[in-house]
Every structure is written in structure tokens, then in C-alpha cells.
Scaffold this active site. Structure first.
Site, PDB file in Angstrom:
ATOM      1  N   GLU A  84       0.807  -1.219   0.000  1.00 56.12           N
ATOM      2  CA  GLU A  84       0.000   0.000   0.000  1.00 56.12           C
ATOM      3  C   GLU A  84       0.845   1.275   0.000  1.00 56.12           C
ATOM      4  OE1 GLU A  84      -3.084   0.276  -0.454  1.00 56.12           O
ATOM      5  OE2 GLU A  84      -3.981  -1.663   0.012  1.00 56.12           O
ATOM      6  N   GLU A 115       7.792 -22.088   7.934  1.00 56.86           N
ATOM      7  CA  GLU A 115       8.187 -21.240   9.055  1.00 56.86           C
ATOM      8  C   GLU A 115       9.225 -21.893   9.961  1.00 56.86           C
ATOM      9  OE1 GLU A 115       5.386 -21.948  12.838  1.00 56.86           O
ATOM     10  OE2 GLU A 115       4.370 -20.880  11.228  1.00 56.86           O
TER      11      GLU A 115
END
Length: 297
Positions: A84, A115
Site C-alpha cells: 500500500e 516457518e
């Protein structure tokens, strides 16, 4: 076997033990009640968040970059915030970047095993040619994600500033960070579902990190996003409205100013308020590090 019993985010929430017997309305009331505790948890660490913002703004202003890195929901939130920044603040895509364990496929489909590798976290940053000017924000709700720990360790080795964002007490990530932003959100509505309260807390913190640093860098005039990119019809209309509100001109004048300023909002405002041409406005902004209020003085 990993012992999760000590993690705040893995505890069972006594308030929702019978949620499977609740009506739809009762379910949403329970979720909403728990959600309201999240801003309170974030409020407790506002001084630490402000410290992080100052560091980020300073480093970005001197040639550094900001990397968000995490796995699962945490990684996706980092990518969301990073993506953004270019349209909102006209930043180059490489200035703020989001990295997720497992790469691009993990954005759309869970890659849960990704992960578990510390080395992968370090390698993903190494591929970005990390420097001592950069900032690395490691996102881990549990505060123990190996991928994030590996990234934070590597960040410190290179001299980059390492920030850990987590939602559990005494997080392991704190050991490997220059600054730990720990918003303890408590047990989730559904035990261990950290995309909920913990995810909301991380989103609130990321909002502050990016928005706060961009404000300190002069990318906001009042509360107007004067560095936005006019990449679609909505943003062109927003740019027009911002020029009108900031300079007091009418719509026709705003259109002419934006045409003359090649769609750049800051120069358009400065041109009108200071009575100068585009080239002079651009130079004035450059002389004042892009800060419109300083250029107007």
C-alpha cells in the site's frame, strides 16, 4: 515436540469455551467483545512504537529500506502494508517490502512448514542484499517462529535495525531484536487462531509504523496524502480534491494545476499557494526534503 503451553496465544479462552453451542448472534458478540481488547493491548506499547517510527523514518531518509518478514498471517499482513505504500505515498516498490516464508505461493495458500527454518529467514534477507541502513521488522504472533528468528539474527549481523512484533509474553524474538513491540492480546476466541486478535494487533501496529514514518518523512500535509500516485480514476479524483482542500482553489483550477504538475499533488499545491511554476516548485520541494510546509515558509 514444541511446548506451546507457555505461549499466551495458545491458551484456551475461558469466555468462549461454549462458543460451539452459541447462536450466530452470540458468536459475533463474543468475537466483537474480544476484538475490543486488542487496541488496549496496543495502547500499552505506544512509546515503543513511536521509537520504532523514528528509527524507520531516519533510516529510510538516509537510503535505507524497510523489510517486513514473517510466516502465515503475519507474513501476509506485512505484504499488505508494504504493497500500500507506493500508491499512498509515492514510494518506490523497493523502499518498503514484505517477505513471507515459502515465497509467493504462501501468500495465497498456507505453507505451514516454511516457518520452521531459521536459515530460510536469513537467506531471504541475504537475497535482498541487506545493509546496515535497513530496518527489518520480524512479525511473529507466537514470538518463537524459527523463520523470523533467523531473519532477526541475520539483520543484527549485518547492522540492520531489528524490530520484533509479537503478541505473547516474554517472546523469544525479543532476544534477537534491537526493539521488541509486544502487544499481549491474550487467548484467542478459537484457541491458537492467531489470525484473529493477534493478527488484528499486528495490523494496527503496521498501520502505525508505515503511516507514522511517512508522516515524519514529510509525505503528509495536514492529514492529506499529498504524495499519492494518480494510478486510477479514484486516485485522480482524490488528487483533485486534495489540491482543492489544501490550496483553496476550485475544481477547474485544480485540474489545470495537476495538468501542469504532471499529476503530482505537492507541486500543484505549492504552485498555487506560492504563485510559482512547476520547475520552481519542484526545486523548492527538493531543497526542503519534500516537506510542503517548509517549502511554503
Amino acid at each position: 515436540m514444541i511446548d506451546l503451553t507457555k505461549l499466551t496465544t495458545e491458551q484456551q479462552n475461558p469466555k468462549t469455551k461454549a462458543i460451539d453451542e452459541a447462536s450466530a448472534l452470540e458468536i459475533v458478540k463474543l468475537i466483537n467483545a474480544e476484538d475490543q481488547t486488542v487496541p488496549k493491548a496496543v495502547k500499552k506499547i505506544l512509546p515503543d512504537i513511536s521509537r520504532a517510527i523514528i528509527v524507520i523514518a531516519n533510516r529510510l531518509s538516509h537510503g535505507g529500506r524497510l523489510f517486513y518478514i514473517g510466516s502465515g498471517t503475519s507474513g501476509r499482513l506485512g505484504i499488505l502494508d508494504a504493497s500500500e505504500c507506493p500508491p499512498t505515498y509515492n514510494t518506490p516498490p523497493e523502499l518498503v517490502q514484505g517477505i513471507i516464508a515459502g515465497g509467493t505461493p504462501a501468500v495465497f495458500r498456507a505453507q505451514e512448514g516454511a516457518e520452521d527454518s531459521e536459515s530460510a529467514g536469513a537467506e531471504d534477507l541475504q537475497n535482498q542484499k541487506l545493509t546496515n541502513l535497513d530496518v527489518v521488522v520480524g512479525l511473529s504472533a507466537s514470538g518463537r517462529t524459527p523463520y523470523v528468528i533467523g531473519a532477526l539474527k541475520y539483520a543484527q549481523q549485518t547492522g540492520a535495525y531489528a524490530i520484533a512484533v509479537t503478541c505473547t509474553e516474554n517472546p523469544e524474538t525479543e532476544t534477537y531484536a534491537n526493539l521488541s513491540l509486544t502487544a499481549v492480546t491474550g487467548p484467542e476466541v478459537i484457541t491458537g487462531s492467531t489470525r484473529m486478535k493477534a493478527g488484528t494487533a499486528q495490523k494496527l501496529i503496521l498501520n502505525m509504523l508505515s503511516t507514522g514514518s511517512m508522516i515524519l518523512m514529510g509525505k503528509v500535509y495536514g492529514n492529506l496524502m499529498v504524495d499519492l500516485q494518480c494510478t486510477n480514476s479514484k486516485l485522480k479524483a482524490r488528487a483533485r480534491r486534495i489540491v482543492m482542500e489544501a490550496s483553496g482553489c476550485d475544481g477547474e483550477t485544480a485540474d489545470k494545476l495537476l495538468e501542469q504538475s504532471r499529476g503530482e499533488v505537492k507541486p500543484a499545491i505549492l504552485m498555487h499557494l506560492a504563485g510559482i511554476d512547476y520547475e520552481t516548485a519542484v526545486q523548492k520541494l527538493k531543497d526542503n526534503q519534500g516537506r510542503l510546509k517548509q517549502a511554503l515558509k
